[in-house]
Design an enzyme around this catalytic site. Sequence first.
Site, PDB file in Angstrom:
ATOM      1  CD1 TRP A 127      -2.674   1.577   0.534  1.00  0.00           C
ATOM      2  CD2 TRP A 127      -2.038   1.780   2.675  1.00  0.00           C
ATOM      3  NE1 TRP A 127      -3.422   2.570   1.106  1.00  0.00           N
ATOM      4  CE2 TRP A 127      -3.058   2.713   2.413  1.00  0.00           C
ATOM      5  CE3 TRP A 127      -1.487   1.716   3.962  1.00  0.00           C
ATOM      6  CZ2 TRP A 127      -3.526   3.587   3.391  1.00  0.00           C
ATOM      7  CZ3 TRP A 127      -1.956   2.570   4.926  1.00  0.00           C
ATOM      8  CH2 TRP A 127      -2.965   3.502   4.643  1.00  0.00           C
ATOM      9  CG  ASP A 207      -2.042  -2.557   7.838  1.00  0.00           C
ATOM     10  OD1 ASP A 207      -3.149  -2.448   8.405  1.00  0.00           O
ATOM     11  OD2 ASP A 207      -1.676  -1.812   6.903  1.00  0.00           O
ATOM     12  CE  LYS A 242      -9.949   0.040   3.533  1.00  0.00           C
ATOM     13  NZ  LYS A 242      -9.704   1.013   2.513  1.00  0.00           N
TER      14      LYS A 242
HETATM   15  C1  LMR Z   1      -6.787   1.883  -0.755  1.00  0.00           C
HETATM   16  O1  LMR Z   1      -5.671   1.351  -0.760  1.00  0.00           O
HETATM   17  O2  LMR Z   1      -7.401   2.178  -1.791  1.00  0.00           O
HETATM   18  C2  LMR Z   1      -7.466   2.148   0.549  1.00  0.00           C
HETATM   19  O3  LMR Z   1      -6.725   1.601   1.594  1.00  0.00           O
HETATM   20  C3  LMR Z   1      -7.788   3.576   0.740  1.00  0.00           C
HETATM   21  C4  LMR Z   1      -6.595   4.384   1.126  1.00  0.00           C
HETATM   22  O4  LMR Z   1      -6.657   5.046   2.166  1.00  0.00           O
HETATM   23  O5  LMR Z   1      -5.610   4.388   0.388  1.00  0.00           O
END
Ligand code: LMR
Length: 391
Positions: A127, A207, A242
Amino acid sequence: MLESLTPQPPDALLALIKLHDEDDRPDKIDLGVGVYRTGQGDTPVFAAVKRAEERLVNEQDSKSYLGPEGDIGFVNALMPYLFGKDATMGGRIAGMQTPGGTGAVRLALALAQKAGTRRVHLGLPSWPNHAQILKDLDLELVGFDHATSEGKADLDSVLGVIAAAEPGDTVLLHGCCHNPTGIDYSNEQWDAIADALSQSAAIPLIDTAYQGLGVGMKEDAYGLRAVLAKVPEALIAQSCDKNFGLYRDRVGAFYAMAKDGSQLEDIMSNAAALARANWSMPPDHGAAAVRKILRDDELTALWLEELETMRTRLRQVRAKLAEAGQSGAIDLKPLGGQNGLFSVLPLAKSQVEALRKDHAIYMAGSGRINVAGLHMGNIEKFVDALAKVSS
Ligand code: LMR
């Protein structure tokens, strides 16, 4: 003084929301930011949340401050879902509410830093905000491969990192529904990771932002529980944004597992001080609604049913994509075995751009798609467009 600030690019993922909103092509498809969508493309409020909110409106008698730890009733009510029957691991786990999963990750990393962490090992790709938080905290990101070139979780890579870790290192792992790849460690791989972590100098930070969107609430916690059963200490970041659909209410929790329960008070006093300096206190509303749901059997059953509907739909979309097989140069078959909202397609930036410009299909520049943006009415268009840009 402020003139010295150089412009920063907008967050690429969040910028997509705006770009998509501004596109007036009626058949546009949003595969960008990670929110669940129904087969009609909506992101509705859970019925269980609506009912809990009604009760809150009627029953809440004060909006006075709660303190940096937020709603401890919420924090405790979540614990059995994360940690299982012995939800405190014999009194070794304590937690506090945070503004979303991002707040929990931030708090966990800041606490690790305060305790001596300078380097964080992170499977890549990850992420993008993980890297941004590390940069902001001035922590060194040491990357390793999350997946092999065959699209399987790369066990050797993570085991190598864990074995070579030095005292003070943190290893950041996705508990389930890996973001962005959707490629999770199998239960056997988690067992091996847990064994390795039990021998390692590093502390794990797990996480868990998508629990319940993969295989099931309990199944998605397998890795987390396997690790906690073996290691002396761990940090955990959790999100209800989520699995309760509470995105903008920012509902998360941070937990620490200590070697000995007697250390928890000192650990959490540090976490509380960091929270106070960062956001003072987390927003109350969403967490209070989750507490109401989890303390009521009927609302809990309704929530779990709604979550199952989401999960089933995600599985159906994934099955349909896998069934499409090959689309131009893109093999969609692996998507059937991946978990959660996301998968990464091997697309070049120019192909991602062509999908947006020529086909009104929006996805992250990395080729990450949110499969929840697809439904039986637009999958065909998506698969055809992929063939067009990749052939
Ligand atoms: C995402 O990866 O799209 C979600 O976790 C929203 C975010 O905060 O990035």
